[in-house]
Write a protein that holds these residues in place. Structure first.
Motif, PDB file in Angstrom:
ATOM      1  N   ASP A 138      82.745  15.754  58.235  1.00 54.29           N
ATOM      2  CA  ASP A 138      83.924  16.357  57.579  1.00 54.29           C
ATOM      3  C   ASP A 138      85.189  16.194  58.414  1.00 54.29           C
ATOM      4  OD1 ASP A 138      82.318  17.137  55.510  1.00 54.29           O
ATOM      5  OD2 ASP A 138      82.113  19.215  56.172  1.00 54.29           O
ATOM      6  N   GLU A 139      85.077  15.496  59.553  1.00 52.45           N
ATOM      7  CA  GLU A 139      86.188  15.283  60.471  1.00 52.45           C
ATOM      8  C   GLU A 139      86.764  16.600  60.992  1.00 52.45           C
ATOM      9  OE1 GLU A 139      88.868  12.010  59.502  1.00 52.45           O
ATOM     10  OE2 GLU A 139      87.636  11.559  57.746  1.00 52.45           O
ATOM     11  N   ALA A 140      85.888  17.610  61.156  1.00 57.59           N
ATOM     12  CA  ALA A 140      86.302  18.907  61.675  1.00 57.59           C
ATOM     13  C   ALA A 140      86.161  18.997  63.193  1.00 57.59           C
ATOM     14  CB  ALA A 140      85.477  20.011  61.025  1.00 57.59           C
ATOM     15  N   ILE A 141      85.383  18.077  63.778  1.00 60.53           N
ATOM     16  CA  ILE A 141      85.279  18.034  65.234  1.00 60.53           C
ATOM     17  C   ILE A 141      85.476  16.598  65.714  1.00 60.53           C
ATOM     18  CG2 ILE A 141      83.749  20.023  65.425  1.00 60.53           C
ATOM     19  CD1 ILE A 141      81.391  18.102  65.720  1.00 60.53           C
ATOM     20  N   VAL A 186      76.491   8.572  58.169  1.00 62.73           N
ATOM     21  CA  VAL A 186      76.078   9.958  58.387  1.00 62.73           C
ATOM     22  C   VAL A 186      76.281  10.772  57.116  1.00 62.73           C
ATOM     23  CG1 VAL A 186      76.610  12.072  59.670  1.00 62.73           C
ATOM     24  CG2 VAL A 186      76.452   9.882  60.870  1.00 62.73           C
ATOM     25  N   ARG A 187      77.352  10.534  56.404  1.00 61.47           N
ATOM     26  CA  ARG A 187      77.563  11.236  55.131  1.00 61.47           C
ATOM     27  C   ARG A 187      76.439  10.914  54.144  1.00 61.47           C
ATOM     28  NH1 ARG A 187      83.892   9.543  55.385  1.00 61.47           N
ATOM     29  NH2 ARG A 187      84.674  11.402  56.490  1.00 61.47           N
ATOM     30  N   ALA A 203      71.635  20.325  65.117  1.00 61.57           N
ATOM     31  CA  ALA A 203      72.014  18.907  65.073  1.00 61.57           C
ATOM     32  C   ALA A 203      72.597  18.550  63.714  1.00 61.57           C
ATOM     33  CB  ALA A 203      70.804  18.028  65.381  1.00 61.57           C
ATOM     34  N   ARG A 204      72.025  19.106  62.674  1.00 62.25           N
ATOM     35  CA  ARG A 204      72.546  18.817  61.330  1.00 62.25           C
ATOM     36  C   ARG A 204      73.945  19.405  61.173  1.00 62.25           C
ATOM     37  NH1 ARG A 204      70.078  17.282  56.501  1.00 62.25           N
ATOM     38  NH2 ARG A 204      71.401  17.641  54.680  1.00 62.25           N
ATOM     39  N   ARG A 205      74.178  20.618  61.692  1.00 63.25           N
ATOM     40  CA  ARG A 205      75.501  21.226  61.570  1.00 63.25           C
ATOM     41  C   ARG A 205      76.546  20.423  62.331  1.00 63.25           C
ATOM     42  NH1 ARG A 205      76.998  26.326  60.205  1.00 63.25           N
ATOM     43  NH2 ARG A 205      75.258  26.045  58.755  1.00 63.25           N
ATOM     44  N   LEU A 206      76.197  19.947  63.513  1.00 68.72           N
ATOM     45  CA  LEU A 206      77.133  19.105  64.261  1.00 68.72           C
ATOM     46  C   LEU A 206      77.487  17.860  63.450  1.00 68.72           C
ATOM     47  CD1 LEU A 206      75.557  19.269  67.839  1.00 68.72           C
ATOM     48  CD2 LEU A 206      77.702  20.334  67.100  1.00 68.72           C
ATOM     49  N   ASN A 265      87.760  25.876  71.318  1.00 73.65           N
ATOM     50  CA  ASN A 265      87.807  27.307  71.115  1.00 73.65           C
ATOM     51  C   ASN A 265      88.284  27.693  69.725  1.00 73.65           C
ATOM     52  OD1 ASN A 265      87.005  27.930  73.791  1.00 73.65           O
ATOM     53  ND2 ASN A 265      89.064  27.395  74.492  1.00 73.65           N
ATOM     54  N   ASP A 266      88.675  26.734  68.921  1.00 71.27           N
ATOM     55  CA  ASP A 266      89.190  27.017  67.588  1.00 71.27           C
ATOM     56  C   ASP A 266      88.028  27.290  66.652  1.00 71.27           C
ATOM     57  OD1 ASP A 266      90.459  27.232  65.216  1.00 71.27           O
ATOM     58  OD2 ASP A 266      91.241  25.173  65.147  1.00 71.27           O
ATOM     59  N   ARG A 267      87.803  28.554  66.311  1.00 71.77           N
ATOM     60  CA  ARG A 267      86.671  28.914  65.455  1.00 71.77           C
ATOM     61  C   ARG A 267      86.954  28.624  63.985  1.00 71.77           C
ATOM     62  NH1 ARG A 267      83.830  27.613  68.504  1.00 71.77           N
ATOM     63  NH2 ARG A 267      82.047  28.524  67.436  1.00 71.77           N
ATOM     64  N   SER A 268      88.167  28.169  63.636  1.00 71.65           N
ATOM     65  CA  SER A 268      88.479  27.895  62.242  1.00 71.65           C
ATOM     66  C   SER A 268      87.617  26.784  61.681  1.00 71.65           C
ATOM     67  CB  SER A 268      89.963  27.535  62.096  1.00 71.65           C
ATOM     68  OG  SER A 268      90.260  26.328  62.782  1.00 71.65           O
ATOM     69  N   ILE A 269      87.062  25.938  62.535  1.00 74.44           N
ATOM     70  CA  ILE A 269      86.218  24.855  62.029  1.00 74.44           C
ATOM     71  C   ILE A 269      84.956  25.391  61.382  1.00 74.44           C
ATOM     72  CG2 ILE A 269      87.057  23.197  63.723  1.00 74.44           C
ATOM     73  CD1 ILE A 269      84.408  23.597  65.247  1.00 74.44           C
ATOM     74  N   LEU A 270      84.565  26.637  61.709  1.00 75.07           N
ATOM     75  CA  LEU A 270      83.348  27.227  61.160  1.00 75.07           C
ATOM     76  C   LEU A 270      83.628  28.087  59.940  1.00 75.07           C
ATOM     77  CD1 LEU A 270      81.638  28.278  64.505  1.00 75.07           C
ATOM     78  CD2 LEU A 270      81.536  26.087  63.320  1.00 75.07           C
ATOM     79  N   ALA A 271      84.902  28.285  59.613  1.00 74.31           N
ATOM     80  CA  ALA A 271      85.261  29.146  58.486  1.00 74.31           C
ATOM     81  C   ALA A 271      84.677  28.607  57.187  1.00 74.31           C
ATOM     82  CB  ALA A 271      86.780  29.254  58.383  1.00 74.31           C
ATOM     83  N   GLY A 272      84.102  29.507  56.406  1.00 73.41           N
ATOM     84  CA  GLY A 272      83.557  29.132  55.116  1.00 73.41           C
ATOM     85  C   GLY A 272      82.188  28.493  55.171  1.00 73.41           C
ATOM     86  N   ARG A 273      81.609  28.371  56.362  1.00 73.02           N
ATOM     87  CA  ARG A 273      80.284  27.774  56.503  1.00 73.02           C
ATOM     88  C   ARG A 273      79.260  28.860  56.803  1.00 73.02           C
ATOM     89  NH1 ARG A 273      80.963  22.116  57.226  1.00 73.02           N
ATOM     90  NH2 ARG A 273      83.129  21.561  57.665  1.00 73.02           N
TER      91      ARG A 273
END
Length: 306
Positions: free
Chosen positions: A303-306, A274-275, A294-297, A2-10
């Protein structure tokens, strides 16, 4: 998750973030809608076999009704909503022969990558709705012909009075992860070297987590930790009308055994691989284009955000 901060700036996902006021109250007034649809106010986008007309290759070509009525099938006219204060409509063409010389019909996926965020979302709504109406000309209850109501937000059957509403098909698309590696698969029909997250439709009486675990086991033989499956984001996908539900799924048993009817290959990729795929420097593997969730995931995981 539920943490939407992972999408910040994208950037938002393509097809998401519609700017339209869809006008629910207005749709209840058939007379007012009829006046709008037959009037000269507002702007119209056109599609041919689901592909949009663009101007300059990067923007939807917006017409006045009088400009496109002679060559458009006005029975397919849809009210999409209000955009920047003006009513916005969509209609299908039988042929591009009478379009202005500076208008071009661009394939849907190519157009999506060229359009602005706002226009891609508007086009996605038009494409999905037209596809639904094209498949639902007859009542699923009694078989009689149906007709468009509410500016395209429903169809009604005059024979049995059934009402039919556009449907969205939920699809789970999941990045299965096992420590510092993730599972990607490919289908034979895909471009050489293209790999992606696994995906599948949600079935009746099934949660998102259950659908995710089932699809992973059916397609690749891996067993997911259902309790650990997390939601990341969703994406409207108008091919023809799906909602892609992005998940990350930790794995309990990482042994891969593919179903050859579903996949040509599936294998584990390290985070560094993957990088490299995302950067276009992997020697023999690539990720889907930027319009794909799929690319966004993969980007978030890299980026180790998820």
């Amino acid at each position: 998750m539920n943490d939407r901060s992972i999408l910040a700036g994208r950037d938002p996902l393509v097809f998401a973030g519609s700017p339209l006021d869809r006008g629910d109250l207005l749709r209840r007034d058939e007379a007012a809608l009829s006046d709008l649809l037959t009037g000269d106010d507002g702007w119209w986008l056109v599609t041919l076999d689901g592909d949009p007309a663009l101007q300059g290759g990067t923007a939807l070509y917006w017409f006045r009704r009088t400009e496109i009525a002679p060559q458009a099938d006005m029975s397919t006219a849809l009210f999409l909503g209000h955009y920047k204060g003006s009513p916005c409509f969509a209609v299908t063409l039988a042929s591009a022969d009478q379009l202005p010389l500076d208008a071009e019909i661009l394939p849907a996926r190519q157009a999506a990558m060229a359009l602005s965020q706002d226009e891609a979302a508007i086009y996605a709504q038009a494409k999905a709705l037209h596809a639904w109406h094209g498949r639902h000309g007859f009542c699923a209850t009694c078989g009689a012909a149906t007709r468009v109501k509410s500016g395209g937000a429903r169809r009604v059957c005059d024979s049995c009075e059934s009402e039919h509403y556009p449907r969205v098909d939920p699809v789970v698309i999941m990045l299965a992860v096992d420590g510092d590696r993730c599972l990607l698969g490919r289908q034979e029909a895909w471009p050489e070297g293209m790999w992606s997250a696994l995906a599948g439709f949600v079935e009746p009486a099934e949660t998102l987590e259950e659908a995710c675990a089932r699809e992973l086991e059916e397609e690749a033989g891996v067993k997911a930790d259902i309790a650990g499956i997390r939601y990341v984001m969703g994406q409207p996908w108008p091919f023809p009308s799906s909602l892609m539900i992005g998940l990350v799924a930790p794995i309990l048993d990482a042994t891969v055994t593919i179903d050859p009817h579903e996949l040509e290959q599936a294998r584990w990729f390290s985070r560094d691989e993957v990088r490299d795929m995302l950067a276009g420097r992997h020697p023999d593997a690539a990720m889907p284009p930027s319009i794909a969730i799929a690319r966004r995931l993969a980007e978030l995981w890299a980026d180790e955000a998820i």
